[in-house]
Design an enzyme around this catalytic site. Structure first.
Site, PDB file in Angstrom:
ATOM      1  N   ASP A 125      13.453  -6.254 -31.142  1.00  0.00           N
ATOM      2  CA  ASP A 125      14.644  -6.284 -32.131  1.00  0.00           C
ATOM      3  C   ASP A 125      15.901  -6.231 -31.412  1.00  0.00           C
ATOM      4  OD1 ASP A 125      14.236  -3.706 -31.281  1.00  0.00           O
ATOM      5  OD2 ASP A 125      14.676  -2.816 -33.160  1.00  0.00           O
ATOM      6  N   GLU A 126      15.976  -6.458 -29.925  1.00  0.00           N
ATOM      7  CA  GLU A 126      17.294  -6.025 -29.222  1.00  0.00           C
ATOM      8  C   GLU A 126      17.307  -6.968 -28.075  1.00  0.00           C
ATOM      9  OE1 GLU A 126      18.534  -1.745 -28.591  1.00  0.00           O
ATOM     10  OE2 GLU A 126      18.010  -2.367 -26.548  1.00  0.00           O
TER      11      GLU A 126
END
Length: 393
Positions: A125-126
Site C-alpha cells: 500500500d505504499e
C-alpha cells in the site's frame, strides 16, 4: 493508500462506509457466513446488521487496519483485536481479502508508473516516487503532480491516497502521514524546525517502542529534543549505526535514493493461533497449519519467480518468547513438499514443551528461479540429505 485494507473491503461492501470497521482476525469465516446466510444477495445489498461486530470477536488476531471512524476511538493497526473490542465494541470486523488487495495494489502502482516511472515499491500500500525528471513535476512544488496522481488512482480504483512531497524519503514519509485521508503535504528543508521537530520521536519510521522507551527515559520526547543531542552522545547510548541515524534523522538528512528494483532476501508466512496449541496434545491441528504455511510460502515463491535454499521456522511461546531454527539445502527450491520436510527438520531442534501462540515458516537465501545460481547443479554438502518424511506434528 488511505486505510488500504479497509478501503478495499468498502469497495465490496459500500453500505459500511462511514461506520467504524476493522480488518483482521486472520480467518475467512466471515465471508463464508455471509455467503451462506445471504446467498443470491449482492454484496452491496447485505444489511449492515448482518455483519459481525468486534465486541463478539474471540481470539488472538491483530488489526491489519481500521477505518478512520474506528481510529477516533483509539483503535489502530497492530493492536490486538480483543483490546480493540474494549475501545470500540460496535466496530464491524471483516477479514483481509488478500486476492483483491493484491489486485488493486498492482492496479494503483501501474497508474503511478504511467505518470512517474521512477517508483520504489514499499509493500502492498505504499511507494516512493522520484519525480525530479517528470515533465511539469515541479509545478507548485510538486502539488500539481500529486493532485494528478490522486485523481488518476481514484478514477482507476475508487480509492484515495495521501501524498507527502519533500526533498528526501525520510521527510516524504513523515509528510504523507500529516494530512490523512486524501491529503497532500509539502515539506521544504526550512520546515524542519516548525513542522518536524514538534513531532513525537515515535512518529518517525525506524523508532520502535523499545527505542522510544529508552529515549523517554533519557528525557527525549520530540524530534526537536533529539536534534538537540550531540551525535557522539547518541552513539554512546544507542550504538554507532543507530545513534548516527537518529542524529541525521532529527536534522532531516537522508541520502537514500529511490530504488526501482530490489530483490527480496526471504519470504515467510506465519499465523497466530486463536488459542495456545501444544505439540503433543494438538499435533494434528498444528500439522495441518504447518503444512498450509509451507504450501503458501511455496506458492508465493512460485508466483514471484524465486527459489531459496535456507528453510526456517519461527515459534512464539505462550510467554511470548520467540525461537527460530534454520536448515540449509544444497540446492535451491520452491517445492512445497521439500520445504515442509526441511522445515520439519528445523523444527525438531526447537523446544516444544511449552504451548505455542504462533508458528511461522521462512525461506531465505533467495535467487531468481531463472538465474544461473538456481540452475547450477547441487553443491556437495556435509549435511545429511533431507529424508523423505520429517514428521513432528
Amino acid at each position: 493508500m488511505d486505510a488500504f485494507f479497509a478501503s478495499v473491503a468498502l469497495l465490496r461492501y459500500p453500505q459500511l462506509k462511514g461506520l467504524p470497521m476493522v480488518i483482521g482476525g486472520g480467518r475467512r469465516k466471515v465471508d463464508e457466513m455471509l455467503a451462506r446466510d445471504w446467498a443470491g444477495v449482492p454484496d452491496s445489498a447485505i444489511p449492515v446488521e448482518a455483519f459481525p461486530l468486534l465486541r463478539d470477536y474471540v481470539g488472538r488476531g491483530v488489526i491489519t487496519t481500521a477505518t478512520y471512524p474506528a481510529r477516533q476511538f483509539g483503535v489502530g493497526s497492530a493492536m490486538g483485536m480483543m483490546k480493540a473490542a474494549k475501545l470500540c465494541p460496535q466496530a464491524i470486523v471483516l477479514p483481509v481479502d488478500f486476492d483483491e488487495v493484491r489486485r488493486i495494489s498492482r492496479q494503483f502502482k501501474a497508474v503511478i508508473t504511467d505518470i512517474a516511472p521512477v517508483m520504489q515499491d514499499r509493500g502492498v500500500d505504499e511507494v516512493y516516487i522520484d519525480f525530479t525528471d517528470v515533465p511539469g513535476g515541479q509545478r507548485e512544488g510538486g502539488r500539481v503532480l500529486a493532485r494528478l496522481i490522486q485523481k488518476s488512482i481514484f478514477e482507476a480504483t475508487g480509492l484515495t491516497c495521501s501524498i507527502g512531497v519533500a526533498p528526501n524519503k525520510l521527510l516524504a514519509k513523515l509528510a504523507s502521514e500529516m494530512n490523512k485521508p486524501n491529503g497532500i503535504t509539502i515539506l521544504h528543508e526550512d520546515d524542519l524546525r516548525t513542522r518536524i521537530w514538534p513531532l513525537p520521536a515515535r512518529k518517525v519510521n525506524g523508532i520502535g517502542p523499545k527505542a522510544d522507551a529508552k529515549l523517554q527515559a533519557l528525557g527525549i520526547h520530540t524530534v526537536g529534543e533529539l536534534a538537540a543531542c550531540e551525535r557522539d552522545w547518541l552513539i554512546a547510548r544507542f550504538g554507532k549505526a543507530s545513534g548516527a541515524w537518529m542524529h541525521d534523522m532529527a536534522w532531516g538528512r537522508d541520502e537514500r535514493p529511490v530504488v526501482t528494483e530490489s530483490e527480496p532476501v526471504s519470504m515467510s508466512r506465519e499465523t497466530t493461533f486463536d488459542r495456545d496449541l501444544h505439540a503433543v496434545r494438538d499435533k494434528a491441528e498444528l500439522g495441518a497449519i504447518f503444512t498450509d504455511l509451507c504450501q503458501r510460502v511455496a506458492a508465493d515463491l512460485q508466483r514471484k519467480g524465486y527459489v531459496g535454499r535456507t528453510i526456517g521456522v519461527k515459534l512464539r511461546y505462550d510467554d511470548f518468547r520467540i525461537a527460530t531454527r534454520d536448515r540449509s539445502l544444497d540446492h535451491y527450491t520452491a517445492d512445497a513438499a521439500l520445504i515442509r520436510r526441511t522445515a520439519g527438520l528445523a523444527l525438531k531442534r526447537a523446544p516444544l514443551a511449552q504451548p505455542l501462540r504462533l508458528l511461522g515458516v521462512r525461506v531465505g537465501s533467495l535467487v531468481r528461479a531463472d538465474s544461473p545460481e538456481a540452475q547450477a547443479p547441487a553443491a556437495r554438502s556435509a549435511a545429511p540429505p533431507v529424508p523423505a518424511t520429517a514428521p513432528l506434528f
